[in-house]
Design a protein around this motif. Structure first.
Motif, short mmCIF file in Angstrom:
data_model
loop_
_atom_site.label_atom_id
_atom_site.label_comp_id
_atom_site.label_asym_id
_atom_site.label_seq_id
_atom_site.Cartn_x
_atom_site.Cartn_y
_atom_site.Cartn_z
N ILE A 165 0.71 -1.23 0.14
CA ILE A 165 -0.02 -0.01 -0.11
C ILE A 165 0.78 1.28 0.14
O ILE A 165 0.89 2.02 -0.71
N TYR A 166 1.69 1.36 0.59
CA TYR A 166 2.83 2.37 1.00
C TYR A 166 3.35 2.67 -0.41
O TYR A 166 3.67 3.56 -0.74
N ILE A 167 4.02 1.61 -1.09
CA ILE A 167 4.64 1.60 -2.49
C ILE A 167 3.78 2.25 -3.37
O ILE A 167 4.25 3.24 -3.95
N GLY A 168 2.37 1.98 -3.48
CA GLY A 168 1.57 2.35 -4.28
C GLY A 168 1.30 3.77 -4.17
O GLY A 168 1.23 4.43 -5.01
N GLY A 171 4.04 5.96 -5.50
CA GLY A 171 4.30 5.86 -6.86
C GLY A 171 3.19 7.01 -7.51
O GLY A 171 3.47 7.68 -8.38
N ILE A 172 1.88 6.86 -6.80
CA ILE A 172 1.01 7.63 -7.24
C ILE A 172 1.43 9.20 -6.94
O ILE A 172 1.19 10.23 -7.75
N VAL A 173 1.95 9.50 -5.61
CA VAL A 173 2.37 10.87 -5.50
C VAL A 173 3.49 11.39 -6.36
O VAL A 173 3.59 12.55 -6.89
N MET A 174 4.50 10.43 -6.68
CA MET A 174 5.70 10.79 -7.57
C MET A 174 5.24 11.12 -9.03
O MET A 174 5.59 11.99 -9.69
N MET A 175 4.12 10.22 -9.43
CA MET A 175 3.50 10.58 -10.78
C MET A 175 2.79 11.89 -10.86
O MET A 175 2.99 12.73 -11.86
N ILE A 176 2.19 12.42 -9.79
CA ILE A 176 1.64 13.63 -9.61
C ILE A 176 2.32 14.59 -9.58
O ILE A 176 2.29 15.65 -10.46
N ILE A 177 3.43 14.62 -8.77
CA ILE A 177 4.51 15.67 -8.78
C ILE A 177 5.33 15.92 -10.31
O ILE A 177 5.29 16.82 -10.91
N PHE A 178 5.52 14.82 -10.84
CA PHE A 178 5.95 14.44 -12.43
C PHE A 178 5.26 15.48 -13.07
O PHE A 178 5.53 16.28 -13.94
N ILE A 179 3.67 15.17 -13.33
CA ILE A 179 2.91 15.86 -14.25
C ILE A 179 2.77 17.37 -13.82
O ILE A 179 2.88 18.01 -14.68
N LEU A 180 2.87 17.81 -12.59
CA LEU A 180 2.78 19.27 -12.27
C LEU A 180 3.87 19.85 -12.64
O LEU A 180 3.95 20.99 -13.19
N ILE A 181 5.24 19.20 -12.41
CA ILE A 181 6.45 19.84 -13.01
C ILE A 181 6.50 20.05 -14.45
O ILE A 181 6.86 20.98 -15.02
N TRP A 182 5.76 18.83 -15.22
CA TRP A 182 5.99 19.02 -16.55
C TRP A 182 5.18 20.01 -17.11
O TRP A 182 5.34 20.67 -18.31
N ILE A 183 3.93 20.20 -16.40
CA ILE A 183 2.87 21.28 -16.88
C ILE A 183 3.31 22.79 -16.58
O ILE A 183 3.15 23.72 -17.34
#
Length: 321
Positions: A165-168, A171-183
């Motif tokens: 659960i913690y890994i999941g 992973g979701i938090v890192m993906m959101i951060i990446f998307i925000l940085i990209w935009i």
């Protein structure tokens, strides 16, 4: 030298994983179970297997037809047979290096339809994102309907559920951060990447802008429905699996789909995962193994035939280009 080594490793590692899984699976089977698997292959009703191949071809057609909506939006009117044949070749290439078929698909479209590689590849990446979201829906349905069975299995195998659960979540938090940085980021490196990947991004964003987006979405669901239907019809090929319920089928389908990425076209991994999931519901190891290999072998043969035929026909039908 390094490039060649990397190329061979991308082929050999998944292949060795598949061979290793096959070795493990069959060394854990008794001679009696292996004999029963052979009998299952002999007594199987191959009319149902042929029907699954027809359904698979319809799924191929739907994937090629869906592609035209994204390409049309970018201003490219491609011939359907070229779309279809490049899709078939991409499935064939995926048997060598997992997910390498997407590159060959874009390259072939560039060769025969003069669609820029980055834009064609962008539409394919967009497809994969949509496919992943649809697949997640199947995963959600399967896991919700079979929560108790899966939870008990994880407990029995002493799998650290909290860690998963913690890994999941991480992973979701890192993906959101990446998307925000990209935009929103104004960093030079991000701007350079956006410029270099502009064609790719244009292809990826076609879904949101195309006028036929709902037809695109319909075919996205239809493709996965054809995959599931293919798996469901296959159960009637063996008497021992003909009566199993739909919830078992959907779990086998989910884990079988996940296993395909572990080796070349799911070599070894697909039958092993099917046998494992079926065993949770009291289906004997030899029957689960026979079912998995029956489905995998038939679909792999179809992939090889369609891919090779398409590879031969593409230059013939485009000789005047």
């Amino acid at each position: 030298m390094k490039k060649q080594l990397r190329k061979w490793l991308t082929i050999l590692i998944p292949l060795l994983i598949g061979i290793g899984i096959i070795y493990y699976q069959f060394t854990t089977l008794t001679s009696e179970e292996i004999a029963k698997i052979k009998v299952s292959f002999q007594k199987a009703n191959y009319n149902y297997i042929l029907l699954t191949l027809v359904i698979a071809c319809i799924g191929y057609w739907s994937r090629a037809y869906r592609w035209k909506f994204a390409l049309n939006h970018l201003g490219y009117q491609t011939k359907f047979h070229n779309n279809f044949f490049t899709v078939c070749v991409s499935y064939l290439v995926n048997l060598t290096v997992p997910r390498s078929g997407e590159i060959s698909r874009a390259a072939l479209l560039k060769k025969y339809e003069d669609v820029p590689f980055d834009k064609a590849f962008g539409t394919i990446v967009a497809e994969r994102i949509v496919d992943f979201l649809v697949f997640l829906l199947f995963v959600f349905i399967g896991f919700v309907s079979q929560y108790n069975t899966i939870y008990q299995f994880l407990i029995d195998k002493k799998v650290p559920i909290k860690s998963l659960i913690y890994i999941g979540i991480a992973g979701i938090v890192m993906m959101i951060i990446f998307i925000l940085i990209w935009i929103y980021a104004e960093w030079k490196i991000i701007k350079k990447l956006k410029k270099k990947l502009s064609g790719l991004m244009e292809g990826m964003t076609t879904i949101y802008k195309m006028k036929d987006r709902w037809k695109y979405v319909f075919h996205s669901f239809f493709i996965w429905f054809s995959y599931l239907l293919m798996f469901y019809v296959a159960k009637f090929a063996l008497p021992e699996t003909s009566e199993i319920s739909f919830d078992i089928i959907i779990m086998g389908f989910v884990f079988g789909s996940l296993a395909i990425g572990f080796s070349n076209g799911g070599l070894g991994a697909f039958p092993f995962s099917i046998a494992l999931i079926f065993s949770l519901y009291g289906i004997s190891n030899n029957i689960g193994t026979a079912f998995g290999w029956l489905v995998w072998t038939s679909q792999t043969i179809l992939t090889l035939l369609l891919g090779l035929i398409s590879y031969v026909l593409l230059p013939i039908l485009n000789r005047n280009k």
